[in-house]
Design an enzyme around this catalytic site. Sequence first.
Site, PDB file in Angstrom:
ATOM      1  N   ARG A 152       0.848  -1.176   0.000  1.00  0.00           N
ATOM      2  CA  ARG A 152       0.000   0.000   0.000  1.00  0.00           C
ATOM      3  C   ARG A 152       0.896   1.243   0.000  1.00  0.00           C
ATOM      4  NH1 ARG A 152      -2.119  -3.457   4.020  1.00  0.00           N
ATOM      5  NH2 ARG A 152      -4.253  -4.208   3.627  1.00  0.00           N
ATOM      6  N   LYS A 176      -1.908  -2.352   7.885  1.00  0.00           N
ATOM      7  CA  LYS A 176      -3.074  -1.859   8.603  1.00  0.00           C
ATOM      8  C   LYS A 176      -3.177  -2.532   9.963  1.00  0.00           C
ATOM      9  CE  LYS A 176      -6.218  -0.441   4.892  1.00  0.00           C
ATOM     10  NZ  LYS A 176      -7.553  -0.648   4.299  1.00  0.00           N
ATOM     11  N   HIS A 251      -3.033   2.512  -5.513  1.00  0.00           N
ATOM     12  CA  HIS A 251      -3.731   1.311  -5.063  1.00  0.00           C
ATOM     13  C   HIS A 251      -4.053   0.378  -6.223  1.00  0.00           C
ATOM     14  CE1 HIS A 251      -5.231  -0.566  -1.461  1.00  0.00           C
ATOM     15  NE2 HIS A 251      -6.333  -0.924  -2.078  1.00  0.00           N
ATOM     16  N   ARG A 254      -1.412  -2.164  -6.594  1.00  0.00           N
ATOM     17  CA  ARG A 254      -1.625  -3.272  -5.652  1.00  0.00           C
ATOM     18  C   ARG A 254      -2.658  -4.247  -6.215  1.00  0.00           C
ATOM     19  NH1 ARG A 254      -1.537  -4.770  -0.085  1.00  0.00           N
ATOM     20  NH2 ARG A 254      -3.565  -5.224   0.823  1.00  0.00           N
ATOM     21  N   HIS A 277      -4.041  -9.119   4.233  1.00  0.00           N
ATOM     22  CA  HIS A 277      -5.473  -9.010   4.496  1.00  0.00           C
ATOM     23  C   HIS A 277      -5.833  -9.757   5.778  1.00  0.00           C
ATOM     24  CE1 HIS A 277      -6.571  -8.214   0.001  1.00  0.00           C
ATOM     25  NE2 HIS A 277      -6.280  -7.113   0.658  1.00  0.00           N
ATOM     26  N   TYR A 286     -10.446  -9.929  -5.818  1.00  0.00           N
ATOM     27  CA  TYR A 286      -9.490  -9.940  -6.919  1.00  0.00           C
ATOM     28  C   TYR A 286      -9.641 -11.151  -7.823  1.00  0.00           C
ATOM     29  CZ  TYR A 286      -7.242  -6.368  -4.089  1.00  0.00           C
ATOM     30  OH  TYR A 286      -6.993  -5.242  -3.355  1.00  0.00           O
TER      31      TYR A 286
END
Length: 307
Positions: A152, A176, A251, A254, A277, A286
Amino acid sequence: MTSMNKHYIEEIYSEPIQAFTIWMKQSGYTEATRKEYMREVYDYLNSLDELAVERAGKLNVVSFLVSKRESAGYRTRNRSLSAIRSFYASLIDFELATRNPAMEVKKSKTEKNKNPVYLEERDLRSVLTYIEGRYRDRNLAIFLLMGYCGLRVGEVHRLNLSHFKKEKGTLEVLGKGRKWNEIPLPDLVAEYLIKVEAERIQPYSSKEDAFFVSQKGRRLSIRQIQKIAAQVFDAFKRDHPQMTDMKLSCHKLRHSFATMLLNNNVDIRIVKELLGHASIETTMIYTHINDEQKRSAMTTIEVPRVG
């Protein structure tokens, strides 16, 4: 929102605001997310018109979101809803509220079901050729990390020299939720990082450990990285008019990385770990199928000639 309105809201809702600020820091929210969520919550509190937050209900939340949607899209609405949900979660945690009315409001499915925009491998390779200028190696390394390692933009921004493990050929990434993820680097990406580190401008501060620094010797900001990417995408689009309407961004690099892995039949569980994730459901977005794959699949069907 004017500074006068903000000061007024802070007077009326000082305790809930303080609770949310502390809660987000304790929960490991990034600085960018904290600022964004706090801005959304200030707007929400402004819409309550002095109504106590614990007395607000689903109607208040929906009314606020509807007013937001008039000037923005579903993505913005979902972001606002996430911020308010977190806000009430913090109040419940600190015993300032007993329920979360934002949890009674569903997120928009329009954005959730929308396929991510991504570049095909040939186009991704082509984009790299448009990276030019004095800081070409630095900027190329940034693109490689996002497009071929799935980082990211915030993760690129937070990279320190100590995160690059040359001996192991890996990168420690702070993602994150303040979660660390070790990424094995393709050999060519590792080579570029070694080159960039050797050419790195000496920062003004001896304590600055940022991997990517600006010409002024400071850590590259997220906005600076996005600006670099936008300039490269603009140059690419000028020579590829068929891409003019494609909304390219950091993004989307990514997204391209994730799609590349899945097209190469990499197990989705491994893709989930590489992307950092929390849930495999996020990775599932995806798994889009392109038209060529559909046509190829249909050629395997033998339809009998009848009559």
